[in-house]
Enzyme design. Sequence first.
Site, PDB file in Angstrom:
ATOM      1  N   ASP A 168       0.676  -0.995   0.167  1.00  0.00           N
ATOM      2  CA  ASP A 168       0.389   0.210  -0.145  1.00  0.00           C
ATOM      3  C   ASP A 168       0.756   1.208   0.230  1.00  0.00           C
ATOM      4  O   ASP A 168       0.544   2.225  -0.122  1.00  0.00           O
ATOM      5  CB  ASP A 168      -0.834  -0.104   1.168  1.00  0.00           C
ATOM      6  CG  ASP A 168      -2.008  -0.319   1.393  1.00  0.00           C
ATOM      7  OD1 ASP A 168      -2.917  -1.308   0.198  1.00  0.00           O
ATOM      8  OD2 ASP A 168      -2.466  -0.924   2.164  1.00  0.00           O
TER       9      ASP A 168
HETATM   10  C1  GLC Z   1      -1.516  -3.872   5.266  1.00  0.00           C
HETATM   11  C2  GLC Z   1      -2.384  -4.132   4.812  1.00  0.00           C
HETATM   12  C3  GLC Z   1      -2.179  -5.228   3.659  1.00  0.00           C
HETATM   13  C4  GLC Z   1      -0.972  -4.239   2.816  1.00  0.00           C
HETATM   14  C5  GLC Z   1       0.011  -4.931   3.511  1.00  0.00           C
HETATM   15  C6  GLC Z   1       0.616  -3.728   2.621  1.00  0.00           C
HETATM   16  O1  GLC Z   1      -1.370  -4.474   6.040  1.00  0.00           O
HETATM   17  O2  GLC Z   1      -3.737  -4.485   5.481  1.00  0.00           O
HETATM   18  O3  GLC Z   1      -3.257  -4.999   2.314  1.00  0.00           O
HETATM   19  O4  GLC Z   1      -1.353  -5.832   1.662  1.00  0.00           O
HETATM   20  O5  GLC Z   1      -0.294  -3.780   4.407  1.00  0.00           O
HETATM   21  O6  GLC Z   1       1.120  -2.253   2.524  1.00  0.00           O
HETATM   22  C1  GLC Z   2      -0.438   2.225   5.823  1.00  0.00           C
HETATM   23  C2  GLC Z   2      -0.043   1.606   6.124  1.00  0.00           C
HETATM   24  C3  GLC Z   2      -0.420   0.161   5.159  1.00  0.00           C
HETATM   25  C4  GLC Z   2      -1.314  -0.499   5.692  1.00  0.00           C
HETATM   26  C5  GLC Z   2      -2.386   1.069   4.989  1.00  0.00           C
HETATM   27  C6  GLC Z   2      -4.049   0.690   4.714  1.00  0.00           C
HETATM   28  O1  GLC Z   2       0.104   2.676   4.520  1.00  0.00           O
HETATM   29  O2  GLC Z   2       1.598   1.128   6.098  1.00  0.00           O
HETATM   30  O3  GLC Z   2       0.373  -0.930   5.929  1.00  0.00           O
HETATM   31  O4  GLC Z   2      -1.692  -1.334   4.205  1.00  0.00           O
HETATM   32  O5  GLC Z   2      -2.268   2.231   5.879  1.00  0.00           O
HETATM   33  O6  GLC Z   2      -5.128   2.282   4.332  1.00  0.00           O
END
Ligand code: GLC
Ligand code: GLC
Length: 829
Positions: free
Chosen positions: A494
């Site tokens: 993300d």
């Molecule tokens: C969080 C989110 C997941 C994403 C991950 C890496 O665990 O829930 O959807 O893939 O972060 O950013």
């Molecule tokens: C932030 C976090 C990521 C998560 C996301 C969800 O970017 O670092 O882990 O998946 O929020 O919106």
Amino acid sequence: MKFGHFDDSRKEYVINTPKTPYPWINYLGNQGFFSLISNTAGGYSFYKDARLRRITRYRYNNVPLDMGGRYFYINDNGTVWNPGWSPVKTELDEYECRHGMGYTIIEGKKNGLKAEVTFFVPQDYDGEVQQVVLTNESSEAKEFALFSMAEWCLWDAQDDCTNFQRNFSTGRVEIEGSTIYHVTEYRDRRNHYAFYTVNDQIDGYDTDRDAFLGSIYNGWDNPETVKAGKASNSFADGWSPIASHYKKITLAPGESKTLIYILGYAENPQDKKFASEKPADLLTREAWVLNKEKAYAMIDKYNTPEKVAAGLEELRTTWENLLSIYKVDTPDDKVNRMVNIWNQYQCMVTFNLSRSASYFESGIGRGMGFRDSNQDILGFVHQIPDRARARLIDIASTQLSDGGCYHQYQPLTKKGNADIGGDFSDDPLWMIMSVAAYIKETGDWGILDANVPFDDDPEGKHTMLEHLNVSFYHIVNNLGPHGLPLAMRADWNDCINLSCFSDTPGESFQTYTNPKFKAEGGYSKIAESVFVAALFTYTGPAYVGILEHLGKTEEAAKAQAEIDKMKKNTMESAFDGEWFLRAYDANGEKMGSHECEEGKIFIEPQGFAVMSEIGKDVGADIKTLDSIDKYLNCEYGLVLNNPAFTKYYIQYGEISTYPGGYKENAGIFTHNNAWIICAEAYVGRGEKAFEYYSKIAPAFTEETSDIHKTEPYVYGQMIGGKDAKNFGQGKNSWLTGTAAWNMVAISQYILGIKPEFDGLRVDPSIPSAWDGFKVVRKFRGDTYEIEIKNPDHICKGVKKLTVDGNEIEGCIVPVAGDGNTHKVEVLLG
Ligand code: GLC
Ligand code: GLC
């Protein structure tokens, strides 16, 4: 340093001090009513949706951290204490907390008085039962006062912690006998209520928080009513309604008393909201009276110790059954403990809650994630396949007809969340993976014909197969200059936001795209994700397999050609020499290359590329895995990237906003460690696979609980990486895709028992020191008792496989389908 121990025979973690380095929690409930409970009884309850139906109040980021929950207070001759130590924090003579499968037992002892409280949510029941057993272990009679306490949340947890100008004036309760009802907004627009009751006469009550505390300057650690040893019989009218029962108790030496409290939730039909008569002992100042029939029935269900014992037994049997589907006996106790108990338990919790409510997720932020929920199914599907099927249909129904997906949806409405929108490049692929996993587990090919609408065509007749088709081609139809998938707003990570270029505080990296990409349709048509390429080549074959099974040979060949092309493009444009690139950014520059100044190597694409055998002929797989070992491996696991970013890279987005070593910027993001564990097992390096597995598996981190901080029985999302000040420190425990993926890694790749479309593959990749191991696997109605022997002490390689004494070719045990038990003997060599 440890703060407790595993009790495997009871499937419990036993905590022997209330002062754990972080609240160590458990989850109660698995369908409608849920509670979080810490080892000091902190936490809260909600019904289905942690935001919209919050039952009790909890303040996140509070000081002290874990304050608020359901507390029992005892005033024994002026000594005020809690069985779980907090909030009064009187030193206890004895303390123990046992977190088990869907229940928690907290026991405290002070001055010869023992209080044991069992908390659980019975099966198919919308309430938390709390059984309090008080025992006078001293040689003299004891007279003391017991107080319960729960603080109501005014239903919408978001509104509850922001809209004080209104909420301080809306609180309402009713009191009848020993039951306190929470009925805020019930008269007008709500048809649900909550109640807190005890199965005995009470000597008083409080329903107004400030009256209970005695002063607005007091906290939960210092309630004046408790100190005075007497309730104030307050009636809440606005402000903050609570529920507290006061009971005077006398116990002879050796005598015990059991009280059962229930914190329940009920909904009434619109035309049956109000009772016709007002009972004589009812306290309310309203002209209307709540119809309490449902509460009466619920109270009747658990108002004796015998009924509570039966409820606990039912819960125990439920878990015994759930955990009997995959049971292993290896030479390593910690592996057995993870696989047979805790990892499967965590998979159920993550399946239920997605990423909504934990001690790191406030329950008011995210809905159900499209990619998260699909991945959760991988670890859960063998437990209750019917629930997995229903979930798959819910998720697929939020997909758009071009294959794009809403990134999140709300569990109550089951509608895609427009605030966050779509265009996360990896989302559609997880749908293929989870549907394939469901079919492989169950053999239910019928799901492909199930009628599943698209979000943009809710009335249209569409099948699940169509969803898989548009998912697959959503990738194929959105390629960039190198023939690799466009990265769009983000892929699995993300925080790699290649179309964002954000320089304004407060902009959400997930929802903001730079206006310069508006004309191009919302995201860069240059930035490409190597991760999605690798995920495509890893997942695509499942789609091909499905088409082949359906006899759609031409379509299968066409899809296979796309996979082959993607592999070729990836090898040609995205192999960096020693590992695979991470991406091409919106300027067309390489990300995750040895040419980069920072972030030279990333973990995410590597495992799927290796398992897709991209460049295997030229040794790309082993080179890649060796590079991971060299650059990403450290004492507590594999970091996400290396070196960590020390500057803000506007072209990369959120990833470079985190201090080095945390979260997606070179944290040990345990979710993707599993992909490397799988890949090491896949290439037959069982030793390495196991090394990585044991670095992050909770049971193995127990000895360093003081460093790790979070629960030693469940995975967290992240562990501070080698660049972090707090190297080795766990965060974001419980709700993470790590649970599902590590279940896959250990059960399907290391232990090697993997459902396939046409049977059960048995192909372990283990530490060579193991003499072998045994697995009992229930699969499509049959039970397979599998014994693996490893006399030559190798990691991988099935030499001989027999089913009920008959040798078979290869290592896929065909489905017997006769409902019997079958003996599978496997010789490695
Ligand atoms: C969080 C989110 C997941 C994403 C991950 C890496 O665990 O829930 O959807 O893939 O972060 O950013
Ligand atoms: C932030 C976090 C990521 C998560 C996301 C969800 O970017 O670092 O882990 O998946 O929020 O919106």
